[in-house]
Design an enzyme around this catalytic site. Structure first.
Site, PDB file in Angstrom:
ATOM      1  N   HIS A  77     -61.532 -32.375  23.238  1.00 18.83           N
ATOM      2  CA  HIS A  77     -60.238 -31.965  23.786  1.00 18.83           C
ATOM      3  C   HIS A  77     -59.834 -30.630  23.161  1.00 18.83           C
ATOM      4  O   HIS A  77     -59.986 -30.430  21.952  1.00 18.83           O
ATOM      5  CB  HIS A  77     -59.196 -33.044  23.493  1.00 18.83           C
ATOM      6  CG  HIS A  77     -57.812 -32.589  23.761  1.00 18.83           C
ATOM      7  ND1 HIS A  77     -57.408 -32.183  25.010  1.00 18.83           N
ATOM      8  CD2 HIS A  77     -56.739 -32.440  22.948  1.00 18.83           C
ATOM      9  CE1 HIS A  77     -56.148 -31.815  24.954  1.00 18.83           C
ATOM     10  NE2 HIS A  77     -55.707 -31.961  23.713  1.00 18.83           N
ATOM     11  N   ASN A 124     -54.057 -25.755  25.861  1.00 17.78           N
ATOM     12  CA  ASN A 124     -54.203 -27.209  25.906  1.00 17.78           C
ATOM     13  C   ASN A 124     -53.630 -27.714  27.227  1.00 17.78           C
ATOM     14  O   ASN A 124     -52.413 -27.718  27.414  1.00 17.78           O
ATOM     15  CB  ASN A 124     -53.451 -27.814  24.710  1.00 17.78           C
ATOM     16  CG  ASN A 124     -53.508 -29.338  24.690  1.00 17.78           C
ATOM     17  OD1 ASN A 124     -54.006 -29.963  25.627  1.00 17.78           O
ATOM     18  ND2 ASN A 124     -52.993 -29.924  23.627  1.00 17.78           N
ATOM     19  N   CYS A 180     -53.314 -36.546  25.497  1.00 22.70           N
ATOM     20  CA  CYS A 180     -54.494 -35.683  25.581  1.00 22.70           C
ATOM     21  C   CYS A 180     -55.789 -36.475  25.715  1.00 22.70           C
ATOM     22  O   CYS A 180     -56.840 -35.900  26.007  1.00 22.70           O
ATOM     23  CB  CYS A 180     -54.540 -34.747  24.383  1.00 22.70           C
ATOM     24  SG  CYS A 180     -53.165 -33.590  24.410  1.00 22.70           S
TER      25      CYS A 180
HETATM   26  O1  UT7 Z   1     -53.524 -32.703  21.551  1.00 15.09           O
HETATM   27  C1  UT7 Z   1     -52.350 -32.969  20.878  1.00 15.09           C
HETATM   28  C2  UT7 Z   1     -51.459 -31.777  21.045  1.00 15.09           C
HETATM   29  N1  UT7 Z   1     -51.080 -31.077  19.874  1.00 15.09           N
HETATM   30  C3  UT7 Z   1     -51.892 -30.666  18.884  1.00 15.09           C
HETATM   31  O2  UT7 Z   1     -53.045 -30.924  18.803  1.00 15.09           O
HETATM   32  C4  UT7 Z   1     -51.221 -29.819  17.831  1.00 15.09           C
HETATM   33  C5  UT7 Z   1     -51.906 -29.871  16.518  1.00 15.09           C
HETATM   34  N2  UT7 Z   1     -51.262 -28.967  15.611  1.00 15.09           N
HETATM   35  C6  UT7 Z   1     -51.515 -27.641  15.595  1.00 15.09           C
HETATM   36  O3  UT7 Z   1     -52.325 -27.154  16.356  1.00 15.09           O
HETATM   37  C7  UT7 Z   1     -50.819 -26.790  14.578  1.00 15.09           C
HETATM   38  O4  UT7 Z   1     -50.177 -27.617  13.642  1.00 15.09           O
HETATM   39  C8  UT7 Z   1     -49.769 -25.821  15.188  1.00 15.09           C
HETATM   40  C9  UT7 Z   1     -50.495 -24.769  16.001  1.00 15.09           C
HETATM   41  C10 UT7 Z   1     -48.774 -26.556  16.061  1.00 15.09           C
HETATM   42  C11 UT7 Z   1     -48.999 -25.141  14.073  1.00 15.09           C
HETATM   43  O5  UT7 Z   1     -49.917 -24.465  13.213  1.00 15.09           O
HETATM   44  P1  UT7 Z   1     -49.866 -24.685  11.654  1.00 15.09           P
HETATM   45  O6  UT7 Z   1     -50.850 -23.792  11.081  1.00 15.09           O
HETATM   46  O7  UT7 Z   1     -50.009 -26.144  11.367  1.00 15.09           O
HETATM   47  O8  UT7 Z   1     -48.442 -24.189  11.305  1.00 15.09           O
HETATM   48  P2  UT7 Z   1     -47.284 -24.960  10.523  1.00 15.09           P
HETATM   49  O9  UT7 Z   1     -46.630 -25.968  11.418  1.00 15.09           O
HETATM   50  O10 UT7 Z   1     -47.797 -25.389   9.184  1.00 15.09           O
HETATM   51  O11 UT7 Z   1     -46.292 -23.776  10.278  1.00 15.09           O
HETATM   52  C12 UT7 Z   1     -46.615 -22.696   9.394  1.00 15.09           C
HETATM   53  C13 UT7 Z   1     -45.640 -21.582   9.659  1.00 15.09           C
HETATM   54  C14 UT7 Z   1     -44.193 -22.054   9.722  1.00 15.09           C
HETATM   55  O12 UT7 Z   1     -43.388 -21.080   9.124  1.00 15.09           O
HETATM   56  P3  UT7 Z   1     -42.786 -21.294   7.666  1.00 15.09           P
HETATM   57  O13 UT7 Z   1     -41.951 -22.530   7.753  1.00 15.09           O
HETATM   58  O14 UT7 Z   1     -43.991 -21.461   6.779  1.00 15.09           O
HETATM   59  O15 UT7 Z   1     -42.025 -20.051   7.444  1.00 15.09           O
HETATM   60  C15 UT7 Z   1     -43.919 -22.111  11.199  1.00 15.09           C
HETATM   61  O16 UT7 Z   1     -42.546 -21.921  11.494  1.00 15.09           O
HETATM   62  O17 UT7 Z   1     -45.930 -21.011  10.923  1.00 15.09           O
HETATM   63  C16 UT7 Z   1     -44.725 -20.926  11.682  1.00 15.09           C
HETATM   64  N3  UT7 Z   1     -45.032 -20.963  13.088  1.00 15.09           N
HETATM   65  C17 UT7 Z   1     -45.298 -19.853  13.780  1.00 15.09           C
HETATM   66  N4  UT7 Z   1     -45.357 -18.554  13.421  1.00 15.09           N
HETATM   67  C18 UT7 Z   1     -45.642 -17.654  14.368  1.00 15.09           C
HETATM   68  C19 UT7 Z   1     -45.091 -22.028  13.920  1.00 15.09           C
HETATM   69  N5  UT7 Z   1     -45.398 -21.626  15.155  1.00 15.09           N
HETATM   70  C20 UT7 Z   1     -45.503 -20.271  15.098  1.00 15.09           C
HETATM   71  C21 UT7 Z   1     -45.788 -19.287  16.053  1.00 15.09           C
HETATM   72  N6  UT7 Z   1     -45.849 -17.987  15.637  1.00 15.09           N
HETATM   73  N7  UT7 Z   1     -46.017 -19.583  17.344  1.00 15.09           N
END
Ligand code: UT7
Length: 330
Positions: A255, A285, A115
């Site tokens: 970004h 993104n 990125c």
């Molecule tokens: O430029 C580099 C590219 N990538 C990034 O910058 C990514 C940076 N990270 C993020 O933006 C976030 O970490 C994510 C958007 C990927 C995930 O959001 P989060 O708030 O950190 O969620 P998490 O990974 O802590 O997950 C919390 C919950 C989980 O469920 P449980 O285990 O608590 O039951 C996930 O399974 O949210 C769940 N989850 C979702 N729920 C609904 C993960 N993705 C989804 C989804 N819809 N799409």
């Protein structure tokens, strides 16, 4: 002795026409539009059709640039492409772009920085212009993220979109254009965001396909934490080095990975949201495409004008990070 500096003199962008909305994703994985909007800030993203590659988006972005800034492409003496979704392992996307645009007597190469791809490609192009030997450098960020996205992985497929942007760099006088940049790689981050298959470590095989090794693998939480910390660190470093603060910046383009990363950085810099460009809701993104596409949004929204102090920053796979400070010159 006068110093040669580099300035951006033109901008072009392109996103493929097909839109993948949150409602579409609700039908594909266990997610909701509200979750995506609240946790990431995305409503929709653009997705390339099958057979459309990074070089195609790049060429379309250059053609868009030519519409607002017509010039003879034969004058281009270097093409730098930031991408992690090259058309193929080799030749480089820069070679394919050169060929498709029919530019003679030039050279070029790709920059792989996730990125941070556009920021790294830009800083590279700037150095060539500053050498005094290069007069017209095309810097392109182009990614077809959909080509390596697992549309059954809800934590990944909601984030990414496809898109490209191109800028033209030309020499300028001291005090104009690009002022300074900082950049850093920390390879320990490779474990949190990577695509393991298809390289020399895990060449493509039935096994690599079965194990989904040709898709983006992401530990979102760790990437998020690093991005928040590093985005602030890099922007503060480049500002401090130039005896500036967030108050001196007219426009901040980070970004577009997660709305919360952008607002956290703006907060830390004490920058009001009016100066911060956010278009992740419309494009997701697009990796190396995000910053030039956001430059377009900034211009369209009247938030980036000639003479403005612009700060751009990115954090990406690697980990890579970087920030660049410039006067906007057109
Ligand atoms: O430029 C580099 C590219 N990538 C990034 O910058 C990514 C940076 N990270 C993020 O933006 C976030 O970490 C994510 C958007 C990927 C995930 O959001 P989060 O708030 O950190 O969620 P998490 O990974 O802590 O997950 C919390 C919950 C989980 O469920 P449980 O285990 O608590 O039951 C996930 O399974 O949210 C769940 N989850 C979702 N729920 C609904 C993960 N993705 C989804 C989804 N819809 N799409």
């Amino acid at each position: 002795m006068t110093t040669t500096r580099a300035k951006i003199t033109a901008l072009g962008t392109y996103v493929p026409p097909r839109v993948l909305s949150n409602a579409d994703l609700e039908k594909m994985v266990d997610t909701t539009s509200e979750w995506i909007l609240e946790r990431v800030g995305i409503r929709e993203r653009h997705i390339a059709d099958k057979g459309v590659a990074a070089s195609d988006l790049a060429v379309a972005a250059v053609k868009n640039l030519l519409e607002s800034h017509p010039f003879d492409l034969q004058e281009v003496d270097l093409i730098v492409v930031g991408t992690v979704t090259p058309d193929m392992m080799y030749p480089s996307t820069a070679c394919l772009v050169q060929h498709k645009l029919g530019i003679q007597n030039t050279w070029g190469f790709d920059v792989s920085a996730g990125c941070s791809g556009f920021v790294y490609a830009l800083n590279t192009g700037v150095k060539f212009v500053e050498s005094g030997q290069y007069k017209k450098v095309l810097v392109i960020g182009s990614d077809v993220n959909s080509s390596m996205t697992d549309y059954t992985d809800r934590a990944v497929c909601i984030i990414f979109g496809d898109g490209a942007g191109a800028v033209l760099l030309e020499p300028c006088a001291d005090g104009e254009g690009v002022i300074d940049h900082v950049a850093q790689v920390e390879g320990m981050g490779g474990q949190y965001l990577f695509m393991p298959g298809g390289g020399s470590l895990n060449p493509a095989s039935h096994e690599t396909v079965d194990q989904k090794m040709h898709y983006i693998h992401q530990d979102g939480k760790n990437v998020f934490k690093y991005a928040v910390k590093k985005m602030a660190e890099m922007t503060e470093r480049v500002l401090e080095r130039n005896k500036l603060t967030g108050k001196d910046v007219d426009c901040f383009i980070a970004h577009q990975a997660n709305r919360r990363i952008i607002t956290a950085t703006a907060d830390r810099l004490g920058m009001p949201l009016e100066k911060v460009i956010i278009n992740i809701d419309r494009f997701g993104n697009t990796t190396a495409g995000t910053i030039p596409i956001a430059m377009r949004t900034a211009i369209d929204e009247g938030k980036l004008r000639k003479g403005d102090m612009l700060l751009i920053a990115a954090v990406g796979a690697g980990f890579t990070s970087g920030a660049t400070l410039m006067r906007w010159e057109f």
